[in-house]
Scaffold this motif. Structure first.
Motif, PDB file in Angstrom:
ATOM      1  N   ASP A 235      -8.218 -26.752 -46.821  1.00 48.31           N
ATOM      2  CA  ASP A 235      -8.130 -27.435 -45.540  1.00 48.31           C
ATOM      3  C   ASP A 235      -7.512 -28.823 -45.667  1.00 48.31           C
ATOM      4  N   GLN A 236      -7.401 -29.317 -46.890  1.00 46.68           N
ATOM      5  CA  GLN A 236      -6.912 -30.680 -47.091  1.00 46.68           C
ATOM      6  C   GLN A 236      -5.444 -30.740 -47.471  1.00 46.68           C
TER       7      GLN A 236
ATOM      8  N   TYR B 166      -5.560 -35.614 -51.579  1.00 39.82           N
ATOM      9  CA  TYR B 166      -4.838 -34.557 -50.888  1.00 39.82           C
ATOM     10  C   TYR B 166      -3.925 -35.112 -49.801  1.00 39.82           C
TER      11      TYR B 166
ATOM     12  N   SER C  72      -4.180 -34.562 -46.768  1.00 42.15           N
ATOM     13  CA  SER C  72      -4.997 -35.031 -45.645  1.00 42.15           C
ATOM     14  C   SER C  72      -5.404 -36.488 -45.840  1.00 42.15           C
ATOM     15  N   ASP C  73      -5.600 -36.915 -47.094  1.00 42.90           N
ATOM     16  CA  ASP C  73      -5.912 -38.323 -47.367  1.00 42.90           C
ATOM     17  C   ASP C  73      -4.727 -39.207 -47.009  1.00 42.90           C
TER      18      ASP C  73
END
Length: 319
Positions: A57-58, A71, A73-74
């Motif tokens: 998900d990331q 990731y 997402s980060d």
């Protein structure tokens, strides 16, 4: 301050007040990211299996700091906290931005290692953030419940009623400086001259090079004298008298007349949804305020009357 942070700070300072950037979503699209922060499918299947569902998900890993994966997402979360002007430059500054994400992770790990996760100041700040998220989530869900498909359809039909189709013209014109020049142009047209060729030869306007061709226009979108004359003409005719405007004297050829097509629901749905969301938010807040006990203390001076529904704050005692 690290070198990378200095670069970012300088760029922010340079970009403040500049023409707005295109925003994070455009950047994500152009750079290949989708809305969830994923970039393509570069992670191999064995790698994806090793990362597990949480990592999937990331997005793909972008760096490893002391054994801890960072990731996509980060990175997206960091970009979203940047000013819009800097978001527009994110692709150019990506090396510095990635370095700063790593620096942030190093500081985070150091803080956890120092036991700050249970520090009173940290816990207090987390509580404030939690309260903010709870309130925002409540408001957003209340808005989503009210902005229904039926209301969107009703808003769309109202939009169509308030924005009916408009007559739109397609025309050419020849612009000259004097009335006599315009009359001479009309004489040549009466003699069978080609309007477009005559515009290329005679017109002083910027459209002259294109044979006097003008983009489609609706009533009121041209200067009044030009608009009134054009909308009074029949398709296929040219003006028999010069049309005077602030720019000079025009001879107009009306080529087409049509009615505009109404926009599709999809084309205006974003605008309508924003409008309905704003109205829903105001209604939700009004309902929450109704019956609530609210007393504003900030900014009250000694002896000043409190706002309606509240009492004046007591005057401080002198020791």
């Amino acid at each position: 301050m690290s070198k990378s942070l200095s670069v970012v700070a300088v760029v922010v300072a340079l970009l403040v007040g500049a023409a707005g950037g295109y925003g994070l979503q455009t950047y994500l699209t152009q750079s290949g990211m989708n809305g969830s922060g994923m970039i393509g499918s570069s992670t191999s299947e064995p790698q994806a299996a090793a990362e597990g569902e949480a990592g999937a998900d990331q997005g793909d890993p972008i760096a490893i700091v002391n054994g801890q994966n960072l990731y996509e997402s980060d990175l997206v979360a960091f970009l979203q906290r940047l000013p819009p002007q800097l978001q527009a430059q994110a692709q150019l500054l990506m090396p510095q931005i990635l370095e700063q994400v790593v620096n942030n992770e190093l500081a985070t790990q150091a803080g956890h290692n120092a036991g700050l996760a249970k520090d009173a100041e940290v816990v207090s700040q987390l509580g404030k953030v939690e309260d903010l998220i709870v309130g925002q989530t409540y408001l957003q869900r209340a808005i989503d419940e009210r902005v229904t498909d039926d209301k969107l359809e009703t808003a769309y039909q109202k939009y169509l009623e308030e924005n009916p189709p408009q007559r739109e013209l397609k025309a050419r014109h020849i612009l000259v400086e004097s009335e006599d020049e315009a009359k001479a142009v009309i004489v040549e047209l009466d003699g069978g001259a080609d309007f477009a060729e005559l515009a290329k030869e005679k017109s002083t306007g910027p459209s002259g090079a294109n044979g006097g061709d003008l983009p489609p226009f609706q009533e009121g979108q041209m200067v009044p004298e030009f608009s009134d004359a054009a909308f009074a003409m029949e398709v296929g005719t040219y003006s028999k008298e010069p049309v005077k405007t602030q720019f000079g004297y025009h001879v107009i050829l009306l080529e087409e007349s049509s009615m505009t097509e109404p926009p599709t629901k999809e084309a205006v749905e974003g605008e309508l949804r924003d409008q309905l969301s704003q109205e829903a938010a105001e209604a939700v807040i009004a309902e929450l305020r109704e019956g609530a006990e609210i007393e504003i203390l900030f900014g009250q001076q000694e002896g000043e009357a409190a706002p309606e529904g509240g009492e004046a704050a007591p005057a401080p005692e002198n020791n």
